[in-house]
Design an enzyme around this catalytic site. Structure first.
Site, short mmCIF file in Angstrom:
data_model
loop_
_atom_site.label_atom_id
_atom_site.label_comp_id
_atom_site.label_asym_id
_atom_site.label_seq_id
_atom_site.Cartn_x
_atom_site.Cartn_y
_atom_site.Cartn_z
N HIS A 676 -9.67 33.33 63.64
CA HIS A 676 -9.59 33.31 62.17
C HIS A 676 -9.53 34.71 61.60
O HIS A 676 -8.68 35.02 60.76
CB HIS A 676 -10.80 32.57 61.59
CG HIS A 676 -10.87 32.65 60.10
ND1 HIS A 676 -11.65 33.58 59.44
CD2 HIS A 676 -10.22 31.95 59.14
CE1 HIS A 676 -11.50 33.43 58.13
NE2 HIS A 676 -10.63 32.44 57.92
N LEU A 678 -8.79 37.57 62.85
CA LEU A 678 -7.65 38.43 63.14
C LEU A 678 -6.42 37.93 62.39
O LEU A 678 -5.60 38.72 61.93
CB LEU A 678 -7.37 38.44 64.64
CG LEU A 678 -8.30 39.30 65.51
CD1 LEU A 678 -7.88 39.21 66.96
CD2 LEU A 678 -8.27 40.74 65.05
N ARG A 679 -6.30 36.64 62.30
CA ARG A 679 -5.08 36.09 61.68
C ARG A 679 -5.00 36.44 60.21
O ARG A 679 -3.92 36.65 59.68
CB ARG A 679 -5.06 34.56 61.86
CG ARG A 679 -4.97 34.17 63.30
CD ARG A 679 -3.72 33.38 63.60
NE ARG A 679 -3.74 32.99 64.98
CZ ARG A 679 -4.35 31.90 65.43
NH1 ARG A 679 -4.96 31.10 64.57
NH2 ARG A 679 -4.35 31.62 66.71
N TYR A 795 -22.05 46.51 50.97
CA TYR A 795 -22.96 45.70 50.16
C TYR A 795 -23.57 46.42 48.99
O TYR A 795 -24.38 45.86 48.28
CB TYR A 795 -24.08 45.14 51.06
CG TYR A 795 -23.56 44.12 52.04
CD1 TYR A 795 -23.39 44.46 53.38
CD2 TYR A 795 -23.20 42.86 51.61
CE1 TYR A 795 -22.88 43.53 54.26
CE2 TYR A 795 -22.70 41.92 52.50
CZ TYR A 795 -22.54 42.28 53.82
OH TYR A 795 -22.04 41.35 54.69
N ARG A 838 -23.23 36.54 58.85
CA ARG A 838 -22.69 37.24 57.68
C ARG A 838 -23.52 36.89 56.49
O ARG A 838 -23.82 35.73 56.24
CB ARG A 838 -21.25 36.82 57.42
CG ARG A 838 -20.26 37.61 58.25
CD ARG A 838 -18.87 37.14 57.99
NE ARG A 838 -18.51 36.12 58.95
CZ ARG A 838 -17.25 35.90 59.32
NH1 ARG A 838 -16.28 36.58 58.77
NH2 ARG A 838 -16.97 34.95 60.18
#
Lengths: 905, 232
Positions: A676, A678-679, A795, A838
């Site tokens: 996901h 990388l795409r 952040y 994350r």
């Protein structure tokens, strides 16, 4: 095109042959009553039959023709294995070459005289053990045996012939033989053959005729042989019946118990019990009871006891050692517990008058045997003289004890004289008795005897009229003397017994304690090395020896593990013995029947069904080594060790499996995440690039698209970098090249790298003055700092400050990267470091969630810690430590500044 | 007569990469010749005598170190190596063998161009028998004759070794110098492996010259490689 299919018959034959080869070989025994009945002849005839009719591969292992012509003639045409020649003193002995036979692997091997004792230096002590090995290797064996060689019949034969046969074969070997051919010859015919010189020649024949070959003997032996064969047939019959579902007429719930003692007559008892158990088809137990008196057994007696126990074991008994106050009571108690139906004991051998003092062993057994039958077997005094009773061990002190005795009695006399005088004789007697008791408590039998005598004499001399003489006027005083003496003896013998009991108990306690201590340590051992070290230490301590622990490598070969000064390294020959013990699951080496000339004993370590290795014991004093108790204790230790080794091996295997599972899991989650993450940037890049080819785009749009492509490219780069780092970390391929350097430098270079992404954020650095150098890999730590900084950038909003500080703490330096962003909630303080974690809403799209995990991996590889704290006032502070392993290398620094005048161009 | 544009030999096996480098270089007024194999590179270098060589360390036929050594055996033109992450050892070896600077893939053209400029300038200065008596970089001024160092208006007192170290860096301002190179220059070939000395002295220099030692303006650390005195 024809396809060749393998011939199914051919296949079947091969498979059958393979199967047969992997099975145990068959033993055929040619059995006879005496030498010369024609066993070897029959064996050779059968062998020739196999060779010619069945076309099997028959080889002669070893045959004794004894110079008989007709036997020798049969040998023609049979391949003969060359014998092994062993030089012994100034002759050369010829024995069966076992290794050559194993290598040759015939279908059938002829091995004459199953009961033969091998020459010294051979692998096994007895030929029947060689045959066992051959059978295990899948080779069929033909052999010969006389009835007198069967172990349990040994004393019966001795009774008949008056000759004690020393070469014996355990009953189990004969019982497990596949076929037993009885070669029967009526005694008259045998004697005829002897006269014709067909049995023995010349002088030997004459001697035989006189001793062994008397007609009475031969008849009795023949009967014995016939009966043995009949019993065997009976057994076969029963097996057949059982196999065909025909009811058995009785259930074998009989159980026998036989009591053992250190006397040689005990072995007769054992054999008798064996025969009885055999004919009743009962299981039997051989019991030895350790009483307080056992402490005083001599070394010879102990050896005899061990031999008796071994014999019982060999003959198939379950051997048990009990401890107790009274042998008879303990035996009966155990018999009752085990539901023994028949107790076998020997006839009493002590003189009648002893019975006056209390019930004898036999009495107790008979009276308390309850439901069990008691069989009393007679054992005639044998040719062997009974071993002289050992002197009770002299207490340490020896002569000093006797001197002290005299002193004590003298003191007692003096005290009585002072305190009591001639009127209170009773008190005098008491004081003297007290003196005697003291001697008995502190010293052994001899001194207490001396004390008793001295006490009486002293009493007589000093206190009994006529005073100061040994004469006695009043004869009643003789009674007093006698009673005094008796009391003294009783007290001292009681004290001795108590002490012996205490010693016995202490010794048992020691044994148990040592076993317990070792089990506990073994159980707690976390690693294999700790285990080996603990085991070696304990075993060496308890058995006063050096220890070798051998475990199999992946190749199957044994290799020593562990080390230390209590361990010894077996030499090449010894390793051979160890391998044998390991492969055959039997103890070998010193004090065993196999390879007894080795310097150490090797015990196989088996946990349940798995062989985990072998234990080697090299005793410091080989002579005072294994007695029955030690042997049992040693096998218990070995059992513990085996289980512990198995446990550690299994837990290591389990851990490896766990790691593999984790790796698999990581790989899977990685793959899904990667695809996901990388795409997405790739899609943006290709999409933007495609859009750029469209005509009619204005400059700002083009510029924007191009900038996007660049940005996404950088993002992809970071992603890939993190992924690669993570892979290296997981694969353990992270090589940390530590060098002593200033943390200041990496902080500087890390800041340089992220410079262009700072935006309007400010960076403050606070490094403590005099910060020591630390050992670390600059590239890896730079990466950690970059990851932390990138996180902070991600952040925290623009305009805030990022702080980097470093200070020295105890044994390490601590570096902090702090921001004024949303911070990390305490509940997530550990979670942030997990893979693929994350935080909720980050600025823009976050990475794949590996940054902090990689940081932690790197810091851990440096031996430090990484964690996050909440900052007062908001924000997160990521801190990590780098330990200083030791002081930095010294560098000589020059102090002098450059001065303008002193400079030379 | 205008000087001809500098000739750059680009040695890179990845065609796309070669493409954008060449395009960019041409845009910045360089002449370009390309080679995608080490052997071809050596041949072209011999025949065309470029002013600068860009060498990728991940060539298929010869390893970068060999090419560098071969070039350095007769050529004095600067060599800048292009390395990939994780090829630290190759990079350092190439620098020690005579390469002047490096960039790490993926790099920005801006960075590459800057390094090329520095390399070419030093190469030109070397030719012209360096008779400078002063080196000035932003606020840093080194008087080579009087052996005095100033940051802004303040005179900085350095020990002999610190001074030597600073001068070596300054003379090669903008270029990376490996640990080994610095050690050899300042302490002599016997001390080529005493990285500790270097670190301690660099630390001292930083603390004396930089306003914020942890955020150096001049003395930049290249982790794993060496140090660089930053110009701009």
């Amino acid at each position: 095109m024809t396809q060749e299919r393998p011939n199914p018959d051919e296949l079947l034959r091969t498979v059958k042959e393979e199967e047969r080869r992997s099975r145990r070989g068959k033993l055929t025994i040619f059995f006879g009553a005496a030498a010369g009945v024609g066993k070897t002849y029959a064996m050779l005839e059968a062998a020739r039959d196999e060779l010619e009719q069945e076309k099997r591969d028959v080889v002669v292992g070893i045959i004794e023709t004894h110079g008989r012509y007709d036997t020798g003639a049969l040998l023609l045409g049979l391949p003969i294995l060359p014998r092994k020649r062993i030089p012994y003193r100034n002759i050369v002995l010829e024995e069966l070459d076992l290794d050559a036979a194993l290598a040759r692997r015939p279908a059938v091997l002829l091995v004459d005289e199953l009961a033969h004792t091998n020459a010294e230096g051979l692998r096994h002590a007895k030929r029947w053990q060689d045959v066992e090995e051959l059978l295990e290797a899948g080779i069929d064996v033909y052999s010969t045996l006389n009835v007198q060689h069967i172990e349990s019949l040994n004393d019966v034969v001795a009774q008949i012939t008056g000759v004690i046969v020393r070469e014996t074969v355990p009953d189990s070997v004969v019982e497990e033989a596949t076929e037993v051919h009885l070669v029967d010859l009526p005694p008259d015919q045998l004697l005829e053959r002897l006269r014709e010189g067909k049995v023995y020649l010349g002088a030997q024949a004459a001697r035989a005729a006189e001793n062994f070959f008397r007609k009475g003997n031969l008849i009795a032996l023949r009967e014995l042989a016939l009966r043995q064969t009949a019993e065997r047939v009976d057994a076969d019959m029963r097996v057949w019946k059982a196999a065909h579902g025909i009811d058995r007429t009785w259930a074998t719930t009989e159980r026998l118990l036989v009591g053992l003692s250190p006397s040689p007559a005990s072995s007769q008892l054992v054999r008798a019990a064996r025969r009885m158990a055999g004919s009743l088809h009962a299981t039997w137990i051989a019991v030895y009871v350790e009483t307080p008196a056992s402490i005083r057994l001599s070394a010879d007696e102990r050896a005899q006891l061990a031999q008796n126990l071994r014999l019982a074991q060999q003959l198939g008994a379950e051997t048990v050692t009990l401890t107790g106050e009274n042998a008879a009571e303990e035996t009966v108690r155990y018999a009752r517990k085990r539901n023994v139906s028949k107790i076998v004991v020997g006839k009493p051998t002590h003189p009648r008058w002893r019975d006056l003092f209390g019930p004898s062993f036999l009495d107790i057994i008979v009276r308390s045997s309850g439901d069990a039958d008691v069989y009393v077997i007679s054992g005639e005094a044998r040719a062997k003289p009974s071993v002289a009773r050992a002197k009770p061990p002299i207490r340490p002190g020896g002569r000093r004890a006797y001197v002290a005795t005299v002193f004590i009695i003298a003191t007692a006399t003096w005290i009585s004289w002072e305190l009591f005088g001639w009127d209170q004789l009773a008190d005098v007697v008491m004081v003297l008795l007290l003196g005697i008791v003291i001697v008995a408590m502190r010293f052994g039998y001899g001194p207490s005897l001396l004390a008793a005598v001295l006490g009486v004499l002293s009493f007589d001399f000093f206190f009994v009229p006529p005073y100061f003489t040994f004469a006695v006027t009043d004869l009643r005083h003789i009674l007093t003397f006698a009673i005094m003496f008796l009391v003294a003896i009783v007290i001292s013998s009681l004290t001795q017994r108590i002490r012996a009991q205490a010693d016995g108990a202490r010794e048992r306690e020691n044994r148990t304690a040592s076993l317990y201590a070792m089990s506990r340590e073994l159980g707690a051992a976390a690693s294999a090395d700790a285990l080996y070290e603990a085991a070696v230490r304990h075993i060496a301590d308890v058995f006063d020896c050096k220890v070798a622990i051998l475990t199999p490598l992946s190749s199957g070969e044994l290799a020593p593990v562990g080390g230390g000064e209590l361990a010894f390294l077996p030499g090449e020959k010894e390793m051979g013995v160890a391998s044998w013990a390991f492969t055959h699951d039997r103890a070998a080496g010193l004090s065993t029947d196999t390879l007894p000339s080795a310097s150490a004993i090797y015990i196989p370590l088996r946990a349940g069904k798995t062989q985990v290795g072998a234990l080697g014991i090299l005793p410091t004093d080989p002579r005072h080594f294994i007695d029955a108790n030690q042997g049992q204790l040693l096998s218990t230790f070995a059992g513990q060790l085996a289980t512990a080794i198995e446990r550690v091996t299994l837990s290591e295997a389990a851990q490896r499996a766990l790691v593999q599972i984790e790796t698999e899991q990581l790989r899977n989650s990685l793959l899904s995440s990667v695809s996901h993450d990388l795409r997405t940037p790739l899609a943006v890049i290709t999409g933007s690039a495609a859009t750029l080819t469209e005509p009619g785009l204005d400059e700002p749009t083009r510029a924007e698209l191009l900038a996007t492509i660049q940005e996404e490219g950088h993002r992809l780069n970071r992603l890939v970098r993190n992924l690669l780092d993570m892979t290296r970390l997981q694969a353990g391929a992270l090589h940390v090249k530590k060098e002593w350097q200033d943390i200041e430098e990496v902080i500087g270079s890390a800041l340089t790298r992220v410079e262009d992404r700072l935006g309007t954020r400010a960076v403050e650095t606070h490094l403590a003055p005099g910060l020591p150098m630390a050992p670390f890999d600059s590239i890896l730590i730079e990466q950690v700092l970059i990851n932390l900084l990138e996180n902070a950038l991600k952040y925290t909003p623009d305009g805030t400050t990022i702080e980097i500080s470093a200070r020295a703490v105890d044994g390490a330096i601590e570096v902090s990267v702090s921001d004024r962003g949303p911070g990390v909630p305490p509940a997530d303080a550990e979670k942030v470091f997990e893979k693929f974690y994350r935080a909720g809403a980050g600025e823009g799209r976050g990475g794949v969630g590996l940054g902090l995990t990689i940081c932690r991996g790197v810091i851990t590889a440096h031996g430090g810690r990484l964690w996050v704290d909440a900052r007062p006032g908001g924000g997160a502070a990521f801190r990590f430590t780098i330990p200083l392993d030791g002081p930095p290398p010294k560098v000589r620094v020059d102090e002098e500044p450059v001065s303008a005048e002193g400079a030379t161009a | 007569m205008s000087e001809p544009l500098p000739l750059v030999l680009v040695v890179e096996d990845e065609a796309q990469m070669r493409r954008f480098i060449c395009v960019s270089l041409t845009n910045h007024e360089y002449r370009v010749i390309e080679a995608e194999r080490g052997q071809l590179a050596l041949d072209l270098a011999t025949s065309h005598n470029p002013d600068l060589v860009l060498l990728d360390l991940g060539l298929p036929d010869m390893d970068g170190l060999t090419v560098t050594q071969a070039l350095r055996s007769w050529m004095r033109a600067p060599i800048i190596v292009i390395s990939a992450r994780g090829q630290e050892d190759d990079k350092i070896r190439a620098l020690d063998a005579g390469a002047d600077d490096y960039v790490t893939k993926p790099f920005s053209m801006g960075e590459l161009l800057a390094r090329m400029r520095v390399a070419l300038r030093h190469s030109a200065e070397r030719g012209s028998d360096g008779g400078t008596s002063t080196i000035t970089i932003a606020d840093l001024r080194i008087d080579l004759v009087a052996r005095l160092v100033f940051v802004g208006e303040d005179e900085i007192h350095l020990t002999p070794n610190e001074y030597k170290l600073l001068v070596v860096l300054a003379r090669n301002a903008g270029k990376v110098l490996t640990h080994q190179q610095l050690l050899r220059e300042v302490w002599g070939p016997n001390h080529a492996n005493d990285t500790q000395y270097l670190r301690v002295y660099m630390g001292q220099l930083r603390h004396k010259l930089e306003k914020i030692p942890a955020q150096p303006r001049y003395l930049v650390t290249e982790p794993g490689v060496g140090y660089r005195l930053r110009e701009e």
